[in-house]
Design an enzyme around this catalytic site. Structure first.
Site, PDB file in Angstrom:
ATOM      1  N   LYS A  55      -6.659  -0.433   1.387  1.00  0.00           N
ATOM      2  CA  LYS A  55      -5.523  -1.586   1.497  1.00  0.00           C
ATOM      3  C   LYS A  55      -6.818  -2.760   2.093  1.00  0.00           C
ATOM      4  CE  LYS A  55      -1.213  -1.028   0.849  1.00  0.00           C
ATOM      5  NZ  LYS A  55       0.577  -1.718   1.274  1.00  0.00           N
ATOM      6  N   TYR A  78       2.744  -5.270  -7.907  1.00  0.00           N
ATOM      7  CA  TYR A  78       4.088  -5.271  -7.450  1.00  0.00           C
ATOM      8  C   TYR A  78       5.206  -5.721  -7.303  1.00  0.00           C
ATOM      9  CZ  TYR A  78       1.188  -3.140  -3.225  1.00  0.00           C
ATOM     10  OH  TYR A  78       0.472  -1.732  -2.364  1.00  0.00           O
ATOM     11  N   ASN A 132      -0.585  -1.821   6.269  1.00  0.00           N
ATOM     12  CA  ASN A 132      -0.132   0.239   6.661  1.00  0.00           C
ATOM     13  C   ASN A 132      -1.603   0.826   5.400  1.00  0.00           C
ATOM     14  OD1 ASN A 132      -0.118  -0.557   3.944  1.00  0.00           O
ATOM     15  ND2 ASN A 132       2.556   0.631   3.884  1.00  0.00           N
ATOM     16  N   HIS A 157      -1.474   2.173   0.088  1.00  0.00           N
ATOM     17  CA  HIS A 157      -0.737   2.718  -1.170  1.00  0.00           C
ATOM     18  C   HIS A 157      -0.481   3.242  -1.702  1.00  0.00           C
ATOM     19  CE1 HIS A 157       2.210   1.386  -3.921  1.00  0.00           C
ATOM     20  NE2 HIS A 157       1.432   2.368  -4.998  1.00  0.00           N
ATOM     21  N   GLU A 177      -0.232   2.921 -12.511  1.00  0.00           N
ATOM     22  CA  GLU A 177      -0.324   1.998 -11.761  1.00  0.00           C
ATOM     23  C   GLU A 177      -1.996   2.845 -11.903  1.00  0.00           C
ATOM     24  OE1 GLU A 177       2.873   1.945  -8.018  1.00  0.00           O
ATOM     25  OE2 GLU A 177       1.351   3.213  -7.947  1.00  0.00           O
TER      26      GLU A 177
END
Ligand code: CMP
Length: 139
Positions: A11, A51, A114, A117, A128
């Site tokens: 991320k 998402y 976080n 993913h 994905e």
């Protein structure tokens, strides 16, 4: 190797914090083959679509904003039992609850930031991976 792959994104915050090297080393140490990898940036539309399963959740707009704040690294990872093993390697969604030595514990700062993913099922790993990588970019 159908059924033995997962998809990950490093991320924007983890990329900015120079955590990429640590994360890739953890991936190799975990026994994964990196079948595809690239640095790219999500548009707002890309992040909303990626998402979309979370559309309507209270964190959706913040998630889209943080995922478009800067470059990301997208990758397809392969090994036996890839989805489950990678989820163990990254740890709980909230870094505060993630086990010692997991990627999110080492590189995440909050539930929204976080670090990575990871796909939650083989079906989503396929969807994905296809979102980011044509066949000629897979090895
Ligand atoms: P990720 O694995 O990318 O999938 C959805 C993301 O939404 C998740 O990691 C978190 O970064 C983010 N998120 C923010 N708040 C929450 C929450 N309360 N529950 C689950 N995911 C959240």
């Amino acid at each position: 190797m159908s059924g033995n792959k997962t998809f990950t994104m490093i991320k924007p915050t983890a990329y900015k914090n120079k955590c990429t090297g640590t994360i890739i080393q953890k991936i190799y140490d975990g026994g994964f083959h990196i079948a595809a990898m690239k640095i790219t940036k999500l548009s707002k539309e890309d992040a909303q679509k990626f998402y979309e399963v979370h559309a309507g959740r209270p964190f959706y707009n913040d998630l889209v904003e943080s995922m478009t704040a800067g470059p990301i690294i997208a990758a397809i990872l392969e090994k036996e039992n890839a989805v489950e093993d990678y989820r163990k390697l990254i740890g709980a969604t909230n870094p505060a609850e993630a086990a010692e030595g997991t990627i999110r514990k080492m590189c995440g700062t909050s539930i929204g930031e976080n670090a990575v993913h990871g796909s939650d099922s083989e079906q989503n790993a396929e969807i994905e991976s296809n979102f980011f990588f044509p066949g000629r970019e897979r090895f």
